[in-house]
Design an enzyme around this catalytic site. Structure first.
Site, mmCIF file in Angstrom:
data_model
loop_
_atom_site.group_PDB
_atom_site.id
_atom_site.type_symbol
_atom_site.label_atom_id
_atom_site.label_comp_id
_atom_site.label_asym_id
_atom_site.label_seq_id
_atom_site.Cartn_x
_atom_site.Cartn_y
_atom_site.Cartn_z
ATOM 1 N N HIS A 98 0.816 -1.221 0.000
ATOM 2 C CA HIS A 98 0.000 0.000 0.000
ATOM 3 C C HIS A 98 0.849 1.271 0.000
ATOM 4 O O HIS A 98 0.312 2.362 -0.228
ATOM 5 C CB HIS A 98 -0.902 0.048 1.230
ATOM 6 N N ASP A 105 -4.316 -12.888 3.305
ATOM 7 C CA ASP A 105 -5.617 -12.473 3.815
ATOM 8 C C ASP A 105 -6.803 -12.825 2.904
ATOM 9 O O ASP A 105 -7.949 -12.592 3.299
ATOM 10 C CB ASP A 105 -5.612 -10.985 4.198
#
Ligand SMILES: O=C(CCC1CCCC1)NO
Ligand SMILES: [Zn+2]
Length: 367
Positions: free
Chosen positions: A140, A265
């Protein structure tokens, strides 16, 4: 196969402080921990050791990235801000969701350096492929700020190092973390020599990026491919995205190196993602990515660890991927009953196929 492995105990010492998931403690928020805690990664390292697979891997030492390495990607203001806060009591790296503590600057440089070391080992032929189990994550992080627990972009810092020092020019990034790989998208938006592919849960995080129509800037159209899958997607949808979008796009792109932002995830038991991928699904994705890397660039592929928050499932997902990379089976059974079978768990559904088909068409048109 000779598989390089990066892990350093200091990755577990990166302090994301007390929190309630993403919110600061205090008031009615009883102190707990940030979602991005050492546990899932330390436990993966533990299972790699206890399973014995570690003895089949080639240990690649992590080295701290230098300021020069960071500055090939990040702004001086961002690097200085992290350095200064880290020398004191830490702070947040930019978006309010990226806490870090004293000394995190050095650990974040060690994380970027760990991915760099893995890339160097692969490009120098010391190993065939590699897995960099690094922390903090990076996918990110933007040029000018940290975001979503990411301080620096481990993958992009490693790519720019490889371009500057190892003769690499064209790199394909496959990001299967459940959250959008917005960092590489921003950093390489106008660069036709990096193909950035992100398979993620539609608008989970960041909520304003990752849509199908974000295909790259002028002169780089088609070099950014987003596959925003609906919540609930499992092995069938993920493997369709890999087989029908990522593999053909990489084949057409012909990179010198493939880098994977490996986040677990999307796991069916992950507390943050809402997908249903199993350890067998991650293993199958790794096998397919390895296959196209062997076809396109001599098998040169580096996995760099990103998210993944189930302390009980991440270890088995990571082990499954390392089995695929090394070509060795440990016999360790995933207690979540996830040994991958011929008919993928959670087969592709029509509403998932609709998204994959759109991304497929974009990739074909612009490949
Ligand atoms: O795993 C992650 C972290 C996402 C969280 C950052 C803030 C809320 C969601 N990114 O890949
Ligand atoms: Zn994630």
């Amino acid at each position: 196969r000779r598989t390089g492995y990066v892990w350093h105990e200091r990755y577990a010492w990166h302090d994301t402080g007390t929190a309630v998931g993403v919110a600061p403690s205090g008031g009615f928020n009883q102190p707990h921990q940030a979602f991005e805690s050492p546990e899932s990664k330390s436990r993966m390292a533990g299972l790699v050791e206890v399973s014995g697979l570690i003895d089949a891997l080639v240990r690649v030492p992590a080295v701290e990235a230098s300021d020069t390495d960071l500055l090939r990607v990040h702004t001086p203001e961002h690097v200085e801000r992290i350095r200064e806060l880290s020398a004191d009591r830490g702070g947040d790296a930019g978006d309010g969701y990226t806490p870090f503590g004293r000394g995190s600057f050095e650990i974040a440089k060690l994380a970027a350096g760990g991915t760099m070391a893995a890339v160097a080992a692969v490009m120098r032929g010391e190993v065939d492929n590699a897995y960099a189990l690094v922390r903090p994550p990076g996918h990110h992080a933007r040029r000018e700020m940290g975001m979503g627990y990411c301080l620096f972009s481990n993958v992009c810092v490693a790519i720019e190092y490889a371009r500057a020092e190892l003769g690499v020019r064209r790199v394909a990034i496959v990001d299967y973390d459940v959250h959008h790989g917005n960092g590489a998208q921003q950093i390489y938006w106008d660069d036709p020599d990096v193909l950035a592919i992100s398979i993620h849960q539609d608008r989970l995080f960041p909520q304003d990026t990752g849509s199908l129509d974000e295909i790259g800037g002028p002169g780089a159209e088609g070099r950014n491919i987003n596959i925003p899958l609906p919540a609930g997607s499992g092995n069938g949808a993920y493997l369709a995205a890999i087989d029908r979008v990522a593999v053909p796009a990489i084949r057409a792109f012909a990179p010198d190196l493939v880098i994977v932002s490996s986040g677990f995830d999307p796991s069916a038991v992950d507390p943050l993602g809402c997908m249903t991928v199993t350890s067998g699904g991650f293993k199958a994705m790794a096998e397919r990515i390895l296959g196209i890397a062997e076809e396109a660039c001599g098998g040169r592929v580096v996995f760099s660890h990103e998210g993944g928050y189930s302390p009980v499932h991440v270890p088995f997902c990571g082990l499954a991927v390392l089995e695929a990379l090394s070509g060795r089976e440990t016999g360790v059974e995933d207690p979540f009953g996830a040994s991958f079978d011929a008919s993928p768990a959670h087969p592709l559904q029509p509403w998932q196929d609709e998204i994959v088909a759109q991304a497929e068409a974009i990739a074909e048109r612009l490949g």
